[in-house]
Design a protein around this motif. Structure first.
Motif, PDB file in Angstrom:
ATOM      1  N   GLN A  54       1.004  -1.207   0.147  1.00 52.54           N
ATOM      2  CA  GLN A  54       0.139  -0.135  -0.039  1.00 52.54           C
ATOM      3  C   GLN A  54       0.864   1.240  -0.089  1.00 52.54           C
ATOM      4  OE1 GLN A  54      -2.639  -1.101   3.575  1.00 52.54           O
ATOM      5  NE2 GLN A  54      -4.256  -0.720   2.070  1.00 52.54           N
ATOM      6  N   ILE A  55       1.886   1.234   0.868  1.00 52.87           N
ATOM      7  CA  ILE A  55       2.671   2.509   0.919  1.00 52.87           C
ATOM      8  C   ILE A  55       3.347   2.614  -0.612  1.00 52.87           C
ATOM      9  CG2 ILE A  55       4.669   3.336   2.096  1.00 52.87           C
ATOM     10  CD1 ILE A  55       4.143   2.089   4.444  1.00 52.87           C
ATOM     11  N   ALA A  56       3.883   1.532  -1.125  1.00 49.85           N
ATOM     12  CA  ALA A  56       4.668   1.792  -2.204  1.00 49.85           C
ATOM     13  C   ALA A  56       3.543   2.271  -3.419  1.00 49.85           C
ATOM     14  CB  ALA A  56       5.191   0.251  -2.748  1.00 49.85           C
ATOM     15  N   HIS A  57       2.297   2.051  -3.519  1.00 48.34           N
ATOM     16  CA  HIS A  57       1.504   2.462  -4.314  1.00 48.34           C
ATOM     17  C   HIS A  57       1.376   3.765  -4.048  1.00 48.34           C
ATOM     18  CE1 HIS A  57      -0.077  -0.859  -6.700  1.00 48.34           C
ATOM     19  NE2 HIS A  57       0.073  -1.790  -5.543  1.00 48.34           N
ATOM     20  N   LEU A  58       1.391   4.144  -2.933  1.00 45.16           N
ATOM     21  CA  LEU A  58       1.102   5.671  -2.299  1.00 45.16           C
ATOM     22  C   LEU A  58       2.237   6.497  -2.937  1.00 45.16           C
ATOM     23  CD1 LEU A  58      -0.282   7.998  -0.789  1.00 45.16           C
ATOM     24  CD2 LEU A  58       1.087   7.234   1.192  1.00 45.16           C
ATOM     25  N   VAL A 152       0.716  15.170   4.825  1.00 43.51           N
ATOM     26  CA  VAL A 152      -0.621  14.337   4.830  1.00 43.51           C
ATOM     27  C   VAL A 152      -0.145  13.062   5.563  1.00 43.51           C
ATOM     28  CG1 VAL A 152      -1.611  13.028   3.028  1.00 43.51           C
ATOM     29  CG2 VAL A 152      -0.906  15.086   2.473  1.00 43.51           C
ATOM     30  N   GLY A 153      -1.318  12.783   6.136  1.00 39.44           N
ATOM     31  CA  GLY A 153      -1.045  11.281   7.086  1.00 39.44           C
ATOM     32  C   GLY A 153      -1.014  10.129   6.103  1.00 39.44           C
ATOM     33  N   LEU A 154       0.181   9.522   6.204  1.00 32.83           N
ATOM     34  CA  LEU A 154       0.547   8.452   5.302  1.00 32.83           C
ATOM     35  C   LEU A 154      -0.494   7.238   5.505  1.00 32.83           C
ATOM     36  CD1 LEU A 154       3.806   7.049   4.058  1.00 32.83           C
ATOM     37  CD2 LEU A 154       2.351   5.544   5.427  1.00 32.83           C
ATOM     38  N   GLU A 155      -0.828   6.976   6.866  1.00 33.96           N
ATOM     39  CA  GLU A 155      -1.673   5.751   6.994  1.00 33.96           C
ATOM     40  C   GLU A 155      -3.024   6.063   6.504  1.00 33.96           C
ATOM     41  OE1 GLU A 155       1.351   6.025  10.755  1.00 33.96           O
ATOM     42  OE2 GLU A 155       0.266   7.634   9.499  1.00 33.96           O
ATOM     43  N   ASN A 156      -3.688   7.052   6.628  1.00 36.37           N
ATOM     44  CA  ASN A 156      -4.749   7.363   5.805  1.00 36.37           C
ATOM     45  C   ASN A 156      -4.847   7.417   4.456  1.00 36.37           C
ATOM     46  OD1 ASN A 156      -6.296   7.574   8.157  1.00 36.37           O
ATOM     47  ND2 ASN A 156      -6.419   9.792   8.485  1.00 36.37           N
ATOM     48  N   ALA A 157      -3.909   7.968   3.744  1.00 36.61           N
ATOM     49  CA  ALA A 157      -3.782   7.838   2.302  1.00 36.61           C
ATOM     50  C   ALA A 157      -3.461   6.574   1.663  1.00 36.61           C
ATOM     51  CB  ALA A 157      -2.526   8.871   2.020  1.00 36.61           C
ATOM     52  N   SER A 162      -4.285  -0.409  -2.933  1.00 43.15           N
ATOM     53  CA  SER A 162      -4.133  -1.695  -3.337  1.00 43.15           C
ATOM     54  C   SER A 162      -3.166  -2.584  -2.400  1.00 43.15           C
ATOM     55  CB  SER A 162      -3.945  -2.069  -4.779  1.00 43.15           C
ATOM     56  OG  SER A 162      -3.709  -3.495  -4.996  1.00 43.15           O
ATOM     57  N   HIS A 163      -3.334  -3.648  -1.963  1.00 42.42           N
ATOM     58  CA  HIS A 163      -2.253  -4.502  -1.360  1.00 42.42           C
ATOM     59  C   HIS A 163      -1.586  -5.234  -2.485  1.00 42.42           C
ATOM     60  CE1 HIS A 163      -4.642  -5.267   2.660  1.00 42.42           C
ATOM     61  NE2 HIS A 163      -4.941  -3.781   2.267  1.00 42.42           N
ATOM     62  N   SER A 164      -1.869  -5.040  -3.733  1.00 40.92           N
ATOM     63  CA  SER A 164      -1.058  -5.917  -4.749  1.00 40.92           C
ATOM     64  C   SER A 164       0.281  -5.449  -5.115  1.00 40.92           C
ATOM     65  CB  SER A 164      -1.791  -5.907  -6.097  1.00 40.92           C
ATOM     66  OG  SER A 164      -1.971  -4.610  -6.619  1.00 40.92           O
TER      67      SER A 164
END
Length: 166
Positions: A54-58, A152-157, A162-164
């Protein structure tokens, strides 16, 4: 400055290492990937796999590309490991900044690392806010483990992404 600068063998090794978590998450999803000694908090391979994806997608949604860099100011926490592995997955350079750093030292590191994003834990807002003010819109600014004004709040964003694998 992309991965290719390391040569074909190194590029292949780095790309295969991106899937290290995936292999463990498939083989032993509930096994601990990280246990924090201070609190006993356990992060499983599956949690780490899904969170890093998810973070990589962000990172991608922020326009970060292979070879770009991020800087991180964070205490010893499972989020730190997620950020490290997410940057690795996305092909980004990960530059940690000591939480003991002054604003001037942190700014120097950011400017000289050519980072495209600054990620800071809320507990270090005293360093993070002046960095945001000094560097303005040159970077993407993300906060973790709480809120920081101008970040920007990373956790919310990331939670909506996606988890893919990236």
């Amino acid at each position: 400055m992309g991965i290719a600068r390391f040569g074909a063998v190194e590029t292949e090794r780095r790309l295969s290492n991106r899937y290290y978590l995936s292999m463990h998450a498939q083989a032993a999803p509930d096994s601990p990937a990280c246990i924090l000694a201070e609190t006993g908090e356990v992060t499983t391979y599956l949690d780490l796999e899904e969170g890093t994806n998810q973070i990589a997608h962000l990172f991608r949604s922020l326009g970060l590309e292979v070879g770009d860099g991020i800087v991180v100011i964070c205490q010893n926490h499972s989020t730190y490991y997620k950020l490290f592995w997410a940057s690795h997955r996305a092909g980004l350079y990960f530059t940690p900044i000591s939480w003991h750093s002054t604003v001037d030292e942190a700014q120097y590191i950011i400017e000289n690392s050519e980072a495209k994003a600054c990620i800071a834990a809320a507990r270090f807002a005293g360093v993070a806010k002046p960095i945001r003010e000094a560097l303005s819109d040159q970077l993407s600014y993300l906060s973790v483990l709480g809120e920081i004004e101008g970040y920007v709040g990373l956790e919310n964003a990331a939670s909506q992404l996606s988890h893919s694998p990236v």
